[in-house]
Design a protein around this motif. Sequence first.
Motif, PDB file in Angstrom:
ATOM      1  N   GLY A 150     -32.144  19.186 -12.759  1.00 36.17           N
ATOM      2  CA  GLY A 150     -33.068  20.305 -12.836  1.00 36.17           C
ATOM      3  C   GLY A 150     -32.536  21.382 -13.760  1.00 36.17           C
ATOM      4  N   GLU A 151     -33.225  22.511 -13.776  1.00 34.98           N
ATOM      5  CA  GLU A 151     -32.797  23.657 -14.579  1.00 34.98           C
ATOM      6  C   GLU A 151     -31.525  24.247 -13.982  1.00 34.98           C
ATOM      7  N   ALA A 152     -30.601  24.668 -14.869  1.00 35.40           N
ATOM      8  CA  ALA A 152     -29.350  25.273 -14.422  1.00 35.40           C
ATOM      9  C   ALA A 152     -28.948  26.386 -15.376  1.00 35.40           C
ATOM     10  N   ASP A 153     -28.139  27.305 -14.873  1.00 34.40           N
ATOM     11  CA  ASP A 153     -27.629  28.398 -15.705  1.00 34.40           C
ATOM     12  C   ASP A 153     -26.632  27.889 -16.740  1.00 34.40           C
ATOM     13  N   CYS A 154     -25.964  26.800 -16.412  1.00 36.98           N
ATOM     14  CA  CYS A 154     -24.956  26.221 -17.300  1.00 36.98           C
ATOM     15  C   CYS A 154     -24.997  24.699 -17.150  1.00 36.98           C
ATOM     16  N   THR A 155     -24.925  23.993 -18.261  1.00 35.30           N
ATOM     17  CA  THR A 155     -24.908  22.537 -18.234  1.00 35.30           C
ATOM     18  C   THR A 155     -23.640  22.032 -18.908  1.00 35.30           C
ATOM     19  N   LEU A 156     -22.903  21.190 -18.200  1.00 29.22           N
ATOM     20  CA  LEU A 156     -21.681  20.577 -18.709  1.00 29.22           C
ATOM     21  C   LEU A 156     -21.967  19.098 -18.925  1.00 29.22           C
ATOM     22  N   THR A 157     -21.660  18.599 -20.114  1.00 33.13           N
ATOM     23  CA  THR A 157     -21.961  17.216 -20.448  1.00 33.13           C
ATOM     24  C   THR A 157     -20.692  16.501 -20.901  1.00 33.13           C
ATOM     25  N   SER A 194     -25.981  28.426 -11.010  1.00 27.69           N
ATOM     26  CA  SER A 194     -26.118  26.969 -10.897  1.00 27.69           C
ATOM     27  C   SER A 194     -25.504  26.292 -12.111  1.00 27.69           C
ATOM     28  N   VAL A 195     -24.797  25.213 -11.839  1.00 29.13           N
ATOM     29  CA  VAL A 195     -24.167  24.422 -12.896  1.00 29.13           C
ATOM     30  C   VAL A 195     -24.614  22.980 -12.719  1.00 29.13           C
ATOM     31  N   LYS A 196     -24.986  22.369 -13.835  1.00 30.38           N
ATOM     32  CA  LYS A 196     -25.368  20.956 -13.817  1.00 30.38           C
ATOM     33  C   LYS A 196     -24.356  20.166 -14.630  1.00 30.38           C
ATOM     34  N   PHE A 197     -23.836  19.107 -14.031  1.00 32.23           N
ATOM     35  CA  PHE A 197     -22.989  18.162 -14.740  1.00 32.23           C
ATOM     36  C   PHE A 197     -23.866  17.005 -15.185  1.00 32.23           C
ATOM     37  N   VAL A 198     -23.882  16.730 -16.464  1.00 29.05           N
ATOM     38  CA  VAL A 198     -24.585  15.558 -16.975  1.00 29.05           C
ATOM     39  C   VAL A 198     -23.524  14.536 -17.353  1.00 29.05           C
ATOM     40  N   ILE A 199     -23.543  13.411 -16.668  1.00 29.30           N
ATOM     41  CA  ILE A 199     -22.618  12.321 -16.961  1.00 29.30           C
ATOM     42  C   ILE A 199     -23.409  11.314 -17.775  1.00 29.30           C
ATOM     43  N   GLU A 200     -23.053  11.204 -19.040  1.00 27.62           N
ATOM     44  CA  GLU A 200     -23.826  10.375 -19.971  1.00 27.62           C
ATOM     45  C   GLU A 200     -24.007   8.961 -19.435  1.00 27.62           C
ATOM     46  N   ASP A 201     -25.232   8.471 -19.503  1.00 26.25           N
ATOM     47  CA  ASP A 201     -25.635   7.133 -19.069  1.00 26.25           C
ATOM     48  C   ASP A 201     -25.500   6.897 -17.566  1.00 26.25           C
ATOM     49  N   GLU A 202     -25.261   7.968 -16.785  1.00 32.05           N
ATOM     50  CA  GLU A 202     -25.103   7.815 -15.335  1.00 32.05           C
ATOM     51  C   GLU A 202     -26.069   8.678 -14.536  1.00 32.05           C
ATOM     52  N   GLY A 203     -26.201   9.952 -14.898  1.00 28.04           N
ATOM     53  CA  GLY A 203     -27.073  10.842 -14.151  1.00 28.04           C
ATOM     54  C   GLY A 203     -26.582  12.267 -14.203  1.00 28.04           C
ATOM     55  N   ALA A 204     -27.151  13.108 -13.339  1.00 27.95           N
ATOM     56  CA  ALA A 204     -26.820  14.534 -13.315  1.00 27.95           C
ATOM     57  C   ALA A 204     -26.530  14.975 -11.888  1.00 27.95           C
ATOM     58  N   ILE A 205     -25.629  15.963 -11.790  1.00 23.86           N
ATOM     59  CA  ILE A 205     -25.230  16.523 -10.506  1.00 23.86           C
ATOM     60  C   ILE A 205     -25.392  18.030 -10.584  1.00 23.86           C
ATOM     61  N   MET A 206     -26.047  18.595  -9.600  1.00 22.37           N
ATOM     62  CA  MET A 206     -26.271  20.038  -9.538  1.00 22.37           C
ATOM     63  C   MET A 206     -25.291  20.648  -8.539  1.00 22.37           C
ATOM     64  N   VAL A 207     -24.703  21.778  -8.947  1.00 24.52           N
ATOM     65  CA  VAL A 207     -23.800  22.537  -8.088  1.00 24.52           C
ATOM     66  C   VAL A 207     -24.317  23.975  -8.068  1.00 24.52           C
ATOM     67  N   ASP A 208     -24.629  24.472  -6.863  1.00 22.12           N
ATOM     68  CA  ASP A 208     -25.117  25.850  -6.731  1.00 22.12           C
ATOM     69  C   ASP A 208     -24.878  26.346  -5.312  1.00 22.12           C
ATOM     70  N   GLY A 209     -25.512  27.431  -4.953  1.00 22.95           N
ATOM     71  CA  GLY A 209     -25.338  28.006  -3.630  1.00 22.95           C
ATOM     72  C   GLY A 209     -25.826  27.120  -2.502  1.00 22.95           C
ATOM     73  N   ASP A 210     -26.631  26.117  -2.821  1.00 22.49           N
ATOM     74  CA  ASP A 210     -27.122  25.178  -1.809  1.00 22.49           C
ATOM     75  C   ASP A 210     -26.198  23.981  -1.629  1.00 22.49           C
ATOM     76  N   GLY A 211     -25.154  23.887  -2.447  1.00 20.45           N
ATOM     77  CA  GLY A 211     -24.214  22.785  -2.325  1.00 20.45           C
ATOM     78  C   GLY A 211     -24.164  21.916  -3.565  1.00 20.45           C
ATOM     79  N   VAL A 212     -23.811  20.657  -3.362  1.00 22.56           N
ATOM     80  CA  VAL A 212     -23.655  19.678  -4.435  1.00 22.56           C
ATOM     81  C   VAL A 212     -24.590  18.512  -4.141  1.00 22.56           C
ATOM     82  N   ARG A 213     -25.354  18.115  -5.162  1.00 25.46           N
ATOM     83  CA  ARG A 213     -26.285  16.995  -4.969  1.00 25.46           C
ATOM     84  C   ARG A 213     -26.613  16.368  -6.315  1.00 25.46           C
TER      85      ARG A 213
END
Length: 97
Positions: A48-55, A25-44
């Motif tokens: 939440g907790e993720a194996d890798c966080t990109l900010t 699981s990878v989480k994108f944190v877009i500063e001042d906007e929110g977070a997006i999770m990408v994993d085996g369940d898709g993109v949403r």
Amino acid sequence: MSTITDLAVTALREKIGEDGFDGGSVKFVIEDEGAIMVDGDGVREEDGEADCTLTSDADTFQDILSGELNPTSAFMGGKLKVDGDMGLAMKLGSVLG
């Protein structure tokens, strides 16, 4: 959901596909906007907790999604921060880049 995260979810779904992202699981944190999770369940939008966080800021994230900025170049230039599994970040970068 902000407009930026809404557009980002749509763009990531197009790049990754409806089957999601295998391997973790990878989480994108877009500063001042929110977070997006990408994993085996898709993109949403999810923070939440993720194996890798990109900010990054919104402009950098949009440049990466549009193909104007290579994710590796963004990282090396200090525009993209990676926390967690670097191998997973590189795997996702190859999908995006």
